[in-house]
Design an enzyme around this catalytic site. Structure first.
Site, PDB file in Angstrom:
ATOM      1  CG  HIS A   1      -2.875   4.161   4.808  1.00 45.44           C
ATOM      2  ND1 HIS A   1      -2.585   4.155   3.459  1.00 45.44           N
ATOM      3  CD2 HIS A   1      -3.052   2.855   5.144  1.00 45.44           C
ATOM      4  CE1 HIS A   1      -2.584   2.897   3.014  1.00 45.44           C
ATOM      5  NE2 HIS A   1      -2.863   2.094   4.017  1.00 45.44           N
TER       6      HIS A   1
ATOM      7  CG  HIS B   1      -6.429   0.508   0.108  1.00 43.03           C
ATOM      8  ND1 HIS B   1      -5.425   1.308  -0.388  1.00 43.03           N
ATOM      9  CD2 HIS B   1      -5.819  -0.348   0.965  1.00 43.03           C
ATOM     10  CE1 HIS B   1      -4.276   0.959   0.132  1.00 43.03           C
ATOM     11  NE2 HIS B   1      -4.473  -0.053   0.959  1.00 43.03           N
TER      12      HIS B   1
ATOM     13  CB  CYS C   1      -0.933   0.022   1.203  1.00 41.88           C
ATOM     14  SG  CYS C   1      -1.577  -1.592   1.647  1.00 41.88           S
TER      15      CYS C   1
ATOM     16  CE  LYS D   1      -6.209   4.161   1.255  1.00 39.43           C
ATOM     17  NZ  LYS D   1      -5.280   5.165   1.769  1.00 39.43           N
TER      18      LYS D   1
END
Lengths: 398, 383, 85
Positions: free
Chosen positions: A289, A324, A156, A319
């Site tokens: 994130h 994602h 990621c 997101k």
């Protein structure tokens, strides 16, 4: 003169739109980019919320042949390139590309494997674009880049790591221009893989929400044109933002879970601040994130609180607009930070109902105009591979 | 790379290869023939022979509880790390991992997907998925030795190792890290072998690879291996050699020569100059030649051009006769270079064409050409 | 219950690739952390094992961790779920 890295171009393709303008509009509206998954037949996963693209990707990339990830990358790279170099490159030998990529051509490789196992058919042409390196090669080939051409694959955090390493090559003097970003398409492998880890939310990702159950997958690509400040100045190029500092760390805690207090994330943030010569109070926005897994959001919020304390700026995960996007995620979020600086506004944390009280930082619910000088992006790879990047407004004296 | 090139010390090296793993074995190795590659249970049988690593030590050195959790790539990498003598103490502090792998954990990816196709989506294999990411081996290293700094995996075909090496050396030079664990690994994998076999990339016939020896057949033989190095910005007792620099670039494809020898020589001389080394100081050119006559010819022309610029013949050896062809093989070549610089003898086995090995050399230039359009180089020096 | 426990020990050894004999697993000892020393990846593998062999689906990690504390707790969980069906 100390070499500095600036951003002079940006391109993006995702569930939020096929251009920078469309993407910013989607972020402003707090739009939900997730749609029922339908890219491949799937008994278990059909219809789950996913950031799937419906666009005609080969038409957008102009590539004769390539994987889905290749088309996404080249389409985004073309946008960044034409914004930054409408008249062509000053020196192709000093221009390169680094992309983050994990899935590569897996969407086609999977089809090959299934057909081989079921029927014995050896359709090896389906494997032609298998390697994740194919996307960076396609960008370099399309744009005529003859400097370094690399692919970073750290789950990621790939896209954001790619941007930082590209910046380092410019700072070392190895290159003057680097196209940098990330790309990943959806695939049976990632959908079934994350499904097997019980990490996906059937209702779609709700970052930092009390009821969150996990992530949603997406696909896309974002590419930035990075350049040495000197090269940009010589061409009178318009600077969109400056790269001020970055740091990457590893939790070394577990193959698939973050350390609970986000110890490695804290070190990455402190390292980036130190590299940028900034203090926590100098950051006006953090792009988290925020995958919406119970563990990630809790650890990330704890880490932010530990480093920023009372000076925690607005924090949001974007997101829900994209899903994602794995290797593209850090690049998409860094690009969103560029847009935030340009527009002097912070994007909202779409998908939030009630904030989880166990996440001790205030999550930004609404789009808001905001004076932004320095913003931070966190991109945390599967298993504790953390990247923190700080961008500053163009023309800002440090 | 310009003004900060003091280079980095290679403190430790560990290699897992088809030719053995200890320095003694490697420096005295004799190139061997590839062996038939057997994948029982696969639908389409392979014709190809290749170079396979013996991992029988893994259970004893890593333990069964750990081993059950690891795919082949991770096992090879951790085994190489053990052979390098890595430890949590040696990796404490500001240490990072820089890994190059062209294909990553193909075995684990295939296991997950095969299970999905044959048994359906309801009964997946989560451990295989976690291991399938390209950086699984780099993560395993970080977990095993508690390495908490930057953890980067480059997955870019044949230049993967040299690119990772370049980033690691740069991080040390800039002071972001005090130590870097730099590695290169790729595993033999049925699907890669099959796809390449269909494209005609492998040789027929069973003899040992003889790169640069004037062969006239196309194709090479597949291999695998893992190489792990501990680099440091400061010298330490037992250091093997120094790496002065590494770089990668794309080349312009030339229809008549494939890659214009002047362009390759420019690339190599650029690295030499950035490291303060003159072409004539190159003691040995070690290339990724793999026995495919077309690519061998390109390397030979490059060596000739380099020789012209150096004003003397530059000895030109190869290493894939030991390990076979795999994307991260330049890591194996780098390891051989470090060992020969440290031992003071150049093994005759590096020259399958029978040229006499030069006497002790103090500078080795490694060069890799990827058929996909990139090339890479690394420069090592004795201490 | 005893048959189920024996069966489960065999399944655990096979699906987790453990190099021990099924009888070496203590029925009541903790499976995770100490005891057998299994980890959260093993939890996921056992979730699949239970679905494959007993048709019972565990859908989140919390439920998984609770059910999988020991071999006996797995056996009780399975028995309870099967009788509820």
């Amino acid at each position: 003169m100390k070499r500095e890295v600036v951003i002079t171009g940006a391109g993006i393709l995702s569930a939020a739109g096929a251009s920078v303008g469309e993407t910013w509009q989607a972020l402003k509206e707090g739009r939900d980019g997730l749609r029922p998954f339908s890219l491949f037949p799937s008994a278990r996963y059909a219809g789950i919320p996913a950031g799937q693209l419906q666009a005609d990707l080969p038409a957008l990339s102009g590539l004769g042949g390539g994987s889905r990830s290749d088309h996404l990358a080249v389409a985004a790279a073309r946008q960044a390139f034409s914004q930054s170099f409408p008249g062509g490159l000053p020196d192709p030998a000093r221009a390169g590309v680094i992309l983050g990529a994990c899935v590569g051509g897996m969407a086609d490789s999977e089809v090959f494997l299934e057909r081989l196992l079921r029927t014995g058919a050896r359709e090896t042409e389906l494997l032609h674009f298998h390697e994740c390196a194919s996307s960076a090669d396609a960008v370099a080939g399309t744009l005529g880049l003859y400097g370094p051409c690399e692919t970073i694959s750290t789950a990621c955090s790939s896209g954001q790591n790619a941007i930082c390493l590209a910046a380092e090559l410019i700072l070392s003097g190895e290159s003057d221009v680097m196209l940098a970003g990330g790309t990943d398409s959806l695939s049976r492998l990632t959908v079934n893989g994350f499904g097997s880890l019980l990490l996906m939310d059937p209702q779609g990702c709700r970052p930092f929400d009390e009821e969150r159950k996990g992530m949603s997958l997406g696909e896309g690509a974002a590419v930035l044109a990075l350049e040495s400040a000197g090269s940009a100045a010589r061409r009178n190029a318009r600077v969109l933002a400056r790269l001020s500092g970055w740091a990457a760390t590893c939790d070394a805690h577990h193959a698939a879970a973050p350390s609970p207090e986000g110890e490695g994330i804290q070190r990455a943030m402190r390292g980036a601040l130190a590299g940028a010569g900034l203090s926590p109070g100098d950051i006006q926005y953090i792009s988290a994130h925020g995958t919406a897994t119970p563990d990630n959001d809790r650890a990330e919020a704890a880490a932010i609180k530990a480093v920023f304390g009372e000076q925690t700026p607005p924090v949001s995960s974007i997101k829900r607009a994209f899903g994602h996007t794995f290797a593209a995620a850090g690049a998409i979020e860094t690009l969103a930070c560029v847009l935030a600086l340009q527009h002097q506004a912070v994007p909202p944390n779409a998908g939030l109902n009630r904030q989880d009280p166990a996440c001790p930082v205030k999550i930004q619910r609404d789009f808001a105009a905001c004076k932004l000088s320095n913003v931070m992006s966190l991109s945390l790879g599967f298993g504790g591979n953390n990247n923190c990047l700080i961008l500053s407004a163009a023309g800002q004296a440090q | 790379m310009e003004n900060e090139n003091t280079g980095a010390y290679i403190l430790k090296a560990g290699l897992v290869s088809p030719a053995g793993g200890s320095p003694e074995q490697l420096l005295s190795a004799v190139p061997a023939a590839p062996v038939p590659l057997d994948y029982p249970g696969q639908k389409a049988a392979l014709k190809t022979a290749g170079y396979r690593c013996d991992l029988s030590e893994a259970k004893a050195l890593l333990g069964p509880m750990k081993l059950r959790r690891l795919g082949r790539l991770q096992t090879m990498t951790l085994l190489a790390a053990k052979k390098a003598g890595l430890s949590a103490e040696a990796c404490a502090g500001d240490t990072g991992v820089y890994m190059g792998t062209g294909l990553g954990s193909m075995g684990e990816t295939a296991a997950f997907l095969e299970n999905m196709v044959l048994n359906g989506e309801e009964f997946p294999k989560p451990a295989n998925f976690i291991n399938s990411v390209h950086n699984a081996a780099a993560s395993s290293l970080a977990l095993e030795y508690a390495i908490k700094g930057e953890n980067i995996t480059v997955a870019h075909r044949d230049i993967s190792f040299d690119a990772a090496l370049g980033h690691g050396v740069s991080a040390l030079a800039k002071g972001r890290l005090k130590r870097a664990v730099v590695c290169g690994a790729d595993e033999l994998n049925y699907y890669h072998l099959l796809a390449a076999e269909e494209k005609g990339l492998w040789k027929d016939g069973a003899g040992p690879l003889r790169p640069l020896a004037g062969g006239t057949t196309r194709g090479t033989s597949p291999g695998e291996g893992a190489a792990v190095f501990l680099l440091s910005s400061g010298a330490a007792e037992g250091a093997l050699a120094k790496v002065l620099g590494a770089r990668t670039a794309r080349y312009r494809y030339d229809a008549s020569t494939y890659l214009d020898p002047a362009a390759s020589a420019d690339f190599l001389c650029g690295l030499l100059a950035a490291c303060g080394v003159k072409p004539e100081e190159t003691g040995l050119l070690l290339s990724g030649a793999d026995g495919d006559c077309a690519l061998d010819a390109v390397y030979l022309r490059t060596a000739a051009e380099l020789g012209r610029r150096a004003g003397r013949l530059v000895p030109h050896g190869s290493f894939k006769q030991y390990c076979g062809d795999y994307k991260a093989a330049s890591g194996f070549g780098f390891g051989l270079a470090a060992l020969l610089l440290s031992s003071g003898t150049v093994p005759p086995g590096l020259f399958p064409n029978g040229t006499a090995a030069p006497g002790p050399v103090s500078t080795v230039l490694s060069y890799t050409i990827s058929r996909s359009g990139s090339h890479s180089a690394a420069l090592l020096r004795s201490l | 219950m005893e048959n189920l426990i024996k069966e489960l020990k065999q399944h655990i050894v096979t699906s987790l690739k453990l190099e021990i004999s099924p009888d070496e697993i203590d029925t009541d000892a903790p499976l995770f952390g100490e005891g057998l020393g299994l980890d959260s990846i093993d939890v996921l593998e056992l979730v699949v094992m239970i679905n494959a062999n007993y048709g019972i689906k565990i859908v989140n990690m919390d439920e998984g961790r609770k059910a999988l504390t020991s071999v006996r707790s797995i056996a009780e969980y399975i028995t309870e779920k099967k009788s509820a069906k």
